[in-house]
Design a protein around this motif. Sequence first.
Motif, PDB file in Angstrom:
ATOM      1  N   LEU A 181     -16.298   8.049   7.320  1.00  0.00           N
ATOM      2  CA  LEU A 181     -15.616   8.874   6.166  1.00  0.00           C
ATOM      3  C   LEU A 181     -16.610   9.133   5.161  1.00  0.00           C
ATOM      4  CD1 LEU A 181     -13.048   9.662   4.365  1.00  0.00           C
ATOM      5  CD2 LEU A 181     -12.756   7.272   3.641  1.00  0.00           C
ATOM      6  N   ILE A 182     -16.629  10.352   4.653  1.00  0.00           N
ATOM      7  CA  ILE A 182     -17.633  10.626   3.807  1.00  0.00           C
ATOM      8  C   ILE A 182     -16.815  10.877   2.637  1.00  0.00           C
ATOM      9  CG2 ILE A 182     -19.420  12.521   2.820  1.00  0.00           C
ATOM     10  CD1 ILE A 182     -18.510  12.194   6.703  1.00  0.00           C
ATOM     11  N   ASP A 183     -17.063  10.048   1.333  1.00  0.00           N
ATOM     12  CA  ASP A 183     -16.314  10.094   0.028  1.00  0.00           C
ATOM     13  C   ASP A 183     -15.019   9.661   0.149  1.00  0.00           C
ATOM     14  OD1 ASP A 183     -18.272  10.552  -1.758  1.00  0.00           O
ATOM     15  OD2 ASP A 183     -18.177  12.856  -1.622  1.00  0.00           O
ATOM     16  N   CYS A 184     -14.549   9.167  -0.851  1.00  0.00           N
ATOM     17  CA  CYS A 184     -13.062   8.392  -0.918  1.00  0.00           C
ATOM     18  C   CYS A 184     -12.331   8.377  -2.258  1.00  0.00           C
ATOM     19  CB  CYS A 184     -13.306   6.974  -0.294  1.00  0.00           C
ATOM     20  SG  CYS A 184     -11.715   6.074  -0.038  1.00  0.00           S
ATOM     21  N   GLY A 185     -11.929   9.773  -2.655  1.00  0.00           N
ATOM     22  CA  GLY A 185     -11.418   9.775  -3.978  1.00  0.00           C
ATOM     23  C   GLY A 185      -9.994   9.152  -3.942  1.00  0.00           C
ATOM     24  N   GLU A 186      -9.345   8.998  -5.173  1.00  0.00           N
ATOM     25  CA  GLU A 186      -8.060   8.313  -5.169  1.00  0.00           C
ATOM     26  C   GLU A 186      -7.238   8.905  -4.311  1.00  0.00           C
ATOM     27  OE1 GLU A 186      -6.484   7.986  -9.118  1.00  0.00           O
ATOM     28  OE2 GLU A 186      -4.532   6.996  -8.385  1.00  0.00           O
ATOM     29  N   GLY A 187      -6.165   8.220  -3.332  1.00  0.00           N
ATOM     30  CA  GLY A 187      -5.202   8.694  -2.392  1.00  0.00           C
ATOM     31  C   GLY A 187      -5.804   9.184  -1.442  1.00  0.00           C
ATOM     32  N   THR A 188      -7.155   8.998  -1.096  1.00  0.00           N
ATOM     33  CA  THR A 188      -7.617   9.236   0.436  1.00  0.00           C
ATOM     34  C   THR A 188      -7.045   8.506   1.453  1.00  0.00           C
ATOM     35  OG1 THR A 188      -9.893  10.012  -0.466  1.00  0.00           O
ATOM     36  CG2 THR A 188      -9.677   9.223   1.845  1.00  0.00           C
ATOM     37  N   GLN A 189      -6.535   7.251   1.008  1.00  0.00           N
ATOM     38  CA  GLN A 189      -5.800   6.525   2.286  1.00  0.00           C
ATOM     39  C   GLN A 189      -4.491   7.038   2.486  1.00  0.00           C
ATOM     40  OE1 GLN A 189      -3.558   2.943   1.514  1.00  0.00           O
ATOM     41  NE2 GLN A 189      -4.940   2.829  -0.654  1.00  0.00           N
ATOM     42  N   ILE A 190      -3.932   7.850   1.653  1.00  0.00           N
ATOM     43  CA  ILE A 190      -2.661   8.517   1.722  1.00  0.00           C
ATOM     44  C   ILE A 190      -2.845   9.731   2.700  1.00  0.00           C
ATOM     45  CG2 ILE A 190      -0.390   9.397   0.764  1.00  0.00           C
ATOM     46  CD1 ILE A 190      -1.193   7.627  -1.774  1.00  0.00           C
ATOM     47  N   GLN A 191      -3.875  10.483   2.077  1.00  0.00           N
ATOM     48  CA  GLN A 191      -4.194  11.605   2.987  1.00  0.00           C
ATOM     49  C   GLN A 191      -4.494  11.203   4.697  1.00  0.00           C
ATOM     50  OE1 GLN A 191      -3.006  13.748   0.817  1.00  0.00           O
ATOM     51  NE2 GLN A 191      -4.916  15.237   0.972  1.00  0.00           N
ATOM     52  N   LEU A 192      -5.229  10.042   4.607  1.00  0.00           N
ATOM     53  CA  LEU A 192      -5.711   9.699   6.043  1.00  0.00           C
ATOM     54  C   LEU A 192      -4.402   9.239   6.898  1.00  0.00           C
ATOM     55  CD1 LEU A 192      -8.451   8.980   7.424  1.00  0.00           C
ATOM     56  CD2 LEU A 192      -7.833   6.412   6.599  1.00  0.00           C
ATOM     57  N   MET A 193      -3.298   8.817   6.488  1.00  0.00           N
ATOM     58  CA  MET A 193      -2.166   8.515   6.959  1.00  0.00           C
ATOM     59  C   MET A 193      -1.335   9.666   7.467  1.00  0.00           C
ATOM     60  SD  MET A 193      -0.458   5.360   4.615  1.00  0.00           S
ATOM     61  CE  MET A 193      -1.710   4.278   3.860  1.00  0.00           C
ATOM     62  N   ARG A 194      -1.543  10.795   6.570  1.00  0.00           N
ATOM     63  CA  ARG A 194      -0.892  11.988   6.592  1.00  0.00           C
ATOM     64  C   ARG A 194      -1.654  12.712   7.862  1.00  0.00           C
ATOM     65  NH1 ARG A 194       0.070  13.653   0.680  1.00  0.00           N
ATOM     66  NH2 ARG A 194       2.103  12.894   0.391  1.00  0.00           N
ATOM     67  N   SER A 195      -3.088  12.443   8.160  1.00  0.00           N
ATOM     68  CA  SER A 195      -3.653  13.136   9.019  1.00  0.00           C
ATOM     69  C   SER A 195      -3.437  12.516  10.697  1.00  0.00           C
ATOM     70  CB  SER A 195      -5.118  12.952   8.753  1.00  0.00           C
ATOM     71  OG  SER A 195      -5.833  11.923   9.029  1.00  0.00           O
ATOM     72  N   ASN A 196      -4.137  13.063  11.469  1.00  0.00           N
ATOM     73  CA  ASN A 196      -4.222  12.537  12.669  1.00  0.00           C
ATOM     74  C   ASN A 196      -5.370  11.640  12.937  1.00  0.00           C
ATOM     75  OD1 ASN A 196      -6.185  14.392  13.088  1.00  0.00           O
ATOM     76  ND2 ASN A 196      -5.127  15.500  14.806  1.00  0.00           N
ATOM     77  N   VAL A 197      -6.057  10.932  12.039  1.00  0.00           N
ATOM     78  CA  VAL A 197      -7.236  10.129  12.085  1.00  0.00           C
ATOM     79  C   VAL A 197      -6.523   8.807  12.110  1.00  0.00           C
ATOM     80  CG1 VAL A 197      -9.321   9.317  11.111  1.00  0.00           C
ATOM     81  CG2 VAL A 197      -8.654  11.907  10.962  1.00  0.00           C
ATOM     82  N   ARG A 198      -6.946   8.082  13.192  1.00  0.00           N
ATOM     83  CA  ARG A 198      -6.563   6.579  13.184  1.00  0.00           C
ATOM     84  C   ARG A 198      -7.439   5.718  12.141  1.00  0.00           C
ATOM     85  NH1 ARG A 198      -5.111   4.552  19.079  1.00  0.00           N
ATOM     86  NH2 ARG A 198      -4.927   2.644  17.859  1.00  0.00           N
ATOM     87  N   PRO A 199      -6.883   5.270  11.269  1.00  0.00           N
ATOM     88  CA  PRO A 199      -7.681   4.416  10.044  1.00  0.00           C
ATOM     89  C   PRO A 199      -8.655   3.472  10.777  1.00  0.00           C
ATOM     90  CG  PRO A 199      -5.449   4.790   9.447  1.00  0.00           C
ATOM     91  CD  PRO A 199      -5.530   5.259  10.911  1.00  0.00           C
ATOM     92  N   HIS A 203       0.830  -1.148   0.001  1.00  0.00           N
ATOM     93  CA  HIS A 203       0.134   0.100   0.084  1.00  0.00           C
ATOM     94  C   HIS A 203       0.628   1.122  -0.164  1.00  0.00           C
ATOM     95  CE1 HIS A 203       0.692   0.824   4.296  1.00  0.00           C
ATOM     96  NE2 HIS A 203       0.654  -0.446   4.727  1.00  0.00           N
ATOM     97  N   PRO A 204       0.251   2.411  -0.479  1.00  0.00           N
ATOM     98  CA  PRO A 204       1.035   3.595  -0.455  1.00  0.00           C
ATOM     99  C   PRO A 204       1.194   4.216   0.771  1.00  0.00           C
ATOM    100  CG  PRO A 204      -1.118   3.951  -1.186  1.00  0.00           C
ATOM    101  CD  PRO A 204      -1.099   2.620  -0.994  1.00  0.00           C
ATOM    102  N   SER A 205       2.430   4.916   1.126  1.00  0.00           N
ATOM    103  CA  SER A 205       2.483   5.752   2.290  1.00  0.00           C
ATOM    104  C   SER A 205       2.862   7.110   2.204  1.00  0.00           C
ATOM    105  CB  SER A 205       3.635   4.873   3.222  1.00  0.00           C
ATOM    106  OG  SER A 205       4.776   5.295   2.587  1.00  0.00           O
ATOM    107  N   PRO A 206       2.976   7.955   3.107  1.00  0.00           N
ATOM    108  CA  PRO A 206       3.381   9.334   2.582  1.00  0.00           C
ATOM    109  C   PRO A 206       4.412   9.537   2.080  1.00  0.00           C
ATOM    110  CG  PRO A 206       2.088   9.245   4.905  1.00  0.00           C
ATOM    111  CD  PRO A 206       2.349   7.797   4.291  1.00  0.00           C
ATOM    112  N   SER A 207       5.481   8.312   2.297  1.00  0.00           N
ATOM    113  CA  SER A 207       6.795   8.490   1.987  1.00  0.00           C
ATOM    114  C   SER A 207       7.088   7.494   0.816  1.00  0.00           C
ATOM    115  CB  SER A 207       7.723   8.225   3.065  1.00  0.00           C
ATOM    116  OG  SER A 207       7.716   6.842   3.192  1.00  0.00           O
TER     117      SER A 207
END
Lengths: 385, 385
Positions: B57-75, A37-41
């Motif tokens: 989570l409301i909407d999940c465009g491409e890369g949302t999982q990466i943005q999630l990792m960059r945020s302080n939300v615990r997946p 899976h992708p990661s921020p880095s």
Amino acid sequence: MTDNKPGDIGLSPRLGSRKSYQKVNMDLIFLGTASAHPSPSRGVSGTVLRSEREAWLIDCGEGTQIQLMRSNVRPGRITKIFITHLHGDHSFGLPGLMCTLSAAFMDPDREGSIMHIYGPQGLRKYVRVSLELSRSELSYSYVVHELQVPDTEFPHDWETWKPSHEAEGSLHPNEKTGQAIFMTADGTYKLHEDDNFIIHAATISHRVPCFGYVFLEKPQPGRLDAEMLKARGIKPGPLYARIKAGHEIEAPDGSVIKPQDVVGPTRQGRKIVILGDTKESSRIIPIAMNADVLVHEATLADEHHDLCIGRGHSTPAMAGQFAAQIQCEHLVITHFSQRYYPLSHQGKEGDETVQKLLDQTRATFPGGKVTAAEDFLTISVPARR
Amino acid sequence: MTDNKPGDIGLSPRLGSRKSYQKVNMDLIFLGTASAHPSPSRGVSGTVLRSEREAWLIDCGEGTQIQLMRSNVRPGRITKIFITHLHGDHSFGLPGLMCTLSAAFMDPDREGSIMHIYGPQGLRKYVRVSLELSRSELSYSYVVHELQVPDTEFPHDWETWKPSHEAEGSLHPNEKTGQAIFMTADGTYKLHEDDNFIIHAATISHRVPCFGYVFLEKPQPGRLDAEMLKARGIKPGPLYARIKAGHEIEAPDGSVIKPQDVVGPTRQGRKIVILGDTKESSRIIPIAMNADVLVHEATLADEHHDLCIGRGHSTPAMAGQFAAQIQCEHLVITHFSQRYYPLSHQGKEGDETVQKLLDQTRATFPGGKVTAAEDFLTISVPARR
């Protein structure tokens, strides 16, 4: 992209007849080097093979389009896409990239061209369903060619969970009818041939049907001795192309100049081999021999050999041994587990970085050139002498 | 997530019976604020509504999982996903996120829970086909509930290019049978109700069937006057819960304490309204009235009104007018065309930034609070007084 510089060589359909006296630059650009899976880095798999005017994308994991924008590759140059296998980290970025390319393809150079997409059975359905349900119309046409594999390539539990591979119903409005490409007698696939390249593939062993791709540049005309031609009174122009194409020409003093006098020996074309995820790749060896560059995964370090194989992946030793076996010039390892930090990582004692994978690879490919890929790494593939 | 702090209130199935004397924090976190496609500086749509223990989570465009990792939300906190519509910039990140969450869901708190996904017809097929063809097995179960729309919601060319919406064949191995959710007599949909929330939806007008979601917190017990209880000799403990629940209790001196003596008036719950892409949203007004927070798109500036409407989007004026109409407390605009640089942009004279959209919005929502979303912006939704 609208004016042709002298050094350009045409690889796209509209420019296929253009030739050049100059060497063709060829680069490999790594857009993503993470496994799973992708990661921020790190992005997931996406690699570009770029020549003067065209770029081919091998795999397209989620976020590849963003990595592409961050790179120096012009999205509008992409004319072919090759998917090694359908795991999401190699394919989930494809529908989004195709939509975004609709803007890039406003480029007049692309008018009338078709995006060719190659990959395993099921790829056509995945693209069609994704684009149809999202109701995405494109500014260009696309076609998906599917490589058909024998039953032995399917995982052992295929029968108990057998997804339907067939793309049913009508074509997408921008879709052209794709080919079913079958394995030839030698166990490989021939995907494409033009004036400059032949592209082959072969199956490699992973958890699902998976391919390695071989990009073979055709033999290149020898170098022209321009100095000697000038000395005999012939200025750069059409005669240069004529003698390079094998014809005798006449000098201003009436003497005949033979090609062998001023054209060096024909040079072998370059060979670039890019493998998908693999735990065993022997079937591609015959067409991968003597590659200039081999891109091979090395997901987990040698000490995790059994775990690694169990997941269908390779260790550094496996990558190095394969490189030695095909006697390649330059091995690039990629597809690293998130547990290995990038080479630049300055962490705490005991943190493992890709350096470990690099060292283990080198130990099994002594004398060979080994590089660890990282996102946005660009590798030049020099013309053969 | 394994120890329950005193302030925790349970929203997840296993913790649903826990109550708290303390207010529940509620945040909106914007993971992507771009329209159409992601860029190196902005993700596409993905918004998190987070309470103490759960995140939706409301909407999940491409890369949302990466943005999630960059945020302080615990997946691993994500328990429900709501898709407003099937355009790729709102949905293409979903299969990848679902795969990556397989790792996050090793969390023991999640054992036995099911990921509920809500969205338009066709969403179930998209998820199933993507996960099946990529042969992705998950560490958790999921279910897709589809909101059924009347024929009038389909685009005018639906009949000429009519994708099949039905998810055919067997369920994915991790899939549970989802519901078909129908519009009720008042033109809205009821999706979910638990001890703490009621979730509704209504159709809004875009180029494809599209929804706005309304998250309504149930009325909250009044504040407990702990100082007065302590003064009468009652220490924090079960009696606090008892009187808050409406029962009389006895003080150590034998006197009776009535709830109305120490418990404040019941407070209204919060209402958060998150709209998908829209050019017209009147059908959601009845359930969106008096929202604490309204998230509304504002893709192009007012001077591009016709172009904007033509593409099914809203201008700032449309967002502001809608906010005024539903008398919301706080309007957050998002989904910006790439032509508007972020607020922080320091560019050349004439560069347009989101400030322009913000100014135009404020002009049509005088006296209201307006914020322009940006990636990773977190907005606290305060409890009502």
